[in-house]
Design a protein around this motif. Structure first.
Motif, PDB file in Angstrom:
ATOM      1  N   GLN A 163     162.326   9.952  38.343  1.00  0.00           N
ATOM      2  CA  GLN A 163     162.147  10.968  37.305  1.00  0.00           C
ATOM      3  C   GLN A 163     161.965  12.296  38.040  1.00  0.00           C
ATOM      4  O   GLN A 163     160.869  12.641  38.469  1.00  0.00           O
ATOM      5  N   VAL A 164     163.059  13.024  38.200  1.00  0.00           N
ATOM      6  CA  VAL A 164     163.062  14.252  38.989  1.00  0.00           C
ATOM      7  C   VAL A 164     162.183  15.324  38.348  1.00  0.00           C
ATOM      8  O   VAL A 164     161.459  16.037  39.035  1.00  0.00           O
ATOM      9  N   ASP A 165     162.270  15.425  37.040  1.00  0.00           N
ATOM     10  CA  ASP A 165     161.438  16.361  36.287  1.00  0.00           C
ATOM     11  C   ASP A 165     161.242  15.790  34.886  1.00  0.00           C
ATOM     12  O   ASP A 165     161.515  14.619  34.658  1.00  0.00           O
ATOM     13  N   GLN A 166     160.803  16.606  33.979  1.00  0.00           N
ATOM     14  CA  GLN A 166     160.472  16.110  32.638  1.00  0.00           C
ATOM     15  C   GLN A 166     161.636  15.396  31.945  1.00  0.00           C
ATOM     16  O   GLN A 166     161.438  14.411  31.246  1.00  0.00           O
ATOM     17  N   SER A 199     167.046  12.113  30.469  1.00  0.00           N
ATOM     18  CA  SER A 199     166.326  10.895  30.091  1.00  0.00           C
ATOM     19  C   SER A 199     166.477  10.542  28.615  1.00  0.00           C
ATOM     20  O   SER A 199     166.186   9.420  28.216  1.00  0.00           O
ATOM     21  N   ARG A 200     166.964  11.478  27.820  1.00  0.00           N
ATOM     22  CA  ARG A 200     167.164  11.211  26.388  1.00  0.00           C
ATOM     23  C   ARG A 200     168.527  10.591  26.096  1.00  0.00           C
ATOM     24  O   ARG A 200     168.812  10.216  24.970  1.00  0.00           O
ATOM     25  N   ARG A 242     178.836  15.992  33.695  1.00  0.00           N
ATOM     26  CA  ARG A 242     178.515  15.654  32.302  1.00  0.00           C
ATOM     27  C   ARG A 242     177.158  16.243  31.906  1.00  0.00           C
ATOM     28  O   ARG A 242     176.999  16.746  30.805  1.00  0.00           O
ATOM     29  N   LEU A 243     176.186  16.164  32.813  1.00  0.00           N
ATOM     30  CA  LEU A 243     174.872  16.746  32.537  1.00  0.00           C
ATOM     31  C   LEU A 243     174.987  18.258  32.373  1.00  0.00           C
ATOM     32  O   LEU A 243     174.403  18.836  31.451  1.00  0.00           O
ATOM     33  N   ALA A 244     175.751  18.897  33.239  1.00  0.00           N
ATOM     34  CA  ALA A 244     175.937  20.347  33.144  1.00  0.00           C
ATOM     35  C   ALA A 244     176.572  20.735  31.808  1.00  0.00           C
ATOM     36  O   ALA A 244     176.143  21.693  31.156  1.00  0.00           O
ATOM     37  N   ALA A 245     177.579  19.986  31.386  1.00  0.00           N
ATOM     38  CA  ALA A 245     178.229  20.272  30.102  1.00  0.00           C
ATOM     39  C   ALA A 245     177.246  20.075  28.949  1.00  0.00           C
ATOM     40  O   ALA A 245     177.195  20.891  28.025  1.00  0.00           O
ATOM     41  N   GLU A 291     164.221  -0.324  36.376  1.00  0.00           N
ATOM     42  CA  GLU A 291     164.129  -1.397  35.385  1.00  0.00           C
ATOM     43  C   GLU A 291     165.293  -1.326  34.405  1.00  0.00           C
ATOM     44  O   GLU A 291     165.759  -2.350  33.915  1.00  0.00           O
ATOM     45  N   ARG A 292     165.775  -0.114  34.121  1.00  0.00           N
ATOM     46  CA  ARG A 292     166.917   0.057  33.219  1.00  0.00           C
ATOM     47  C   ARG A 292     168.160  -0.627  33.775  1.00  0.00           C
ATOM     48  O   ARG A 292     168.890  -1.304  33.061  1.00  0.00           O
TER      49      ARG A 292
END
Length: 114
Positions: free
Chosen positions: A73-76, A99-100, A19-22, A59-60
């Motif tokens: 948080q792997v990166d930005q 993260s968005r 899903r992230l790749a798409a 926490e989420r």
């Protein structure tokens, strides 16, 4: 290197990675997608396997009643959720997301696909 943990990718993680790749390919480009996924894989191998407690409990997910997963948080822009089994020296990857994105929405969508 004998202290390194074994990485296990759950079926949910594999779906979330797709899903992230798409998402990245549609929004940006296939090149950016390949570079991002390669960077994440490298960070998991280099940092997470040797320092599995580097991330705090999420926490989420804790707000959703799930207490055993860590959030890194792997990166930005990218988050990795994982569970640590210290007895087996194993890290189970649960979810990879931008993260968005809405965590609740993503979990709901992934559960429909499983």
């Amino acid at each position: 290197m004998s202290n390194a943990y074994t990485i296990v990718a759950s079926p949910l993680f594999k779906l979330s990675q797709q899903r992230l790749a798409a998402f990245l390919t549609e929004k940006y480009s296939a090149t950016l997608t390949q570079n991002t996924l390669a960077h994440i894989k490298q960070r998991i191998k280099q940092d997470l396997t040797l320092h599995p407690t580097l991330a705090p409990i999420s926490e989420r997910l804790l707000a959703l009643g799930i207490a055993e997963y860590r959030q890194w948080q792997v990166d930005q822009h990218n988050l990795l959720f994982y569970r640590l089994d210290e007895q087996k020296q194993r890290i189970e990857l649960l979810l990879l997301m931008d993260s968005r994105q809405s965590l609740q929405k993503l979990l709901f969508e992934l559960m429909l696909l499983v």
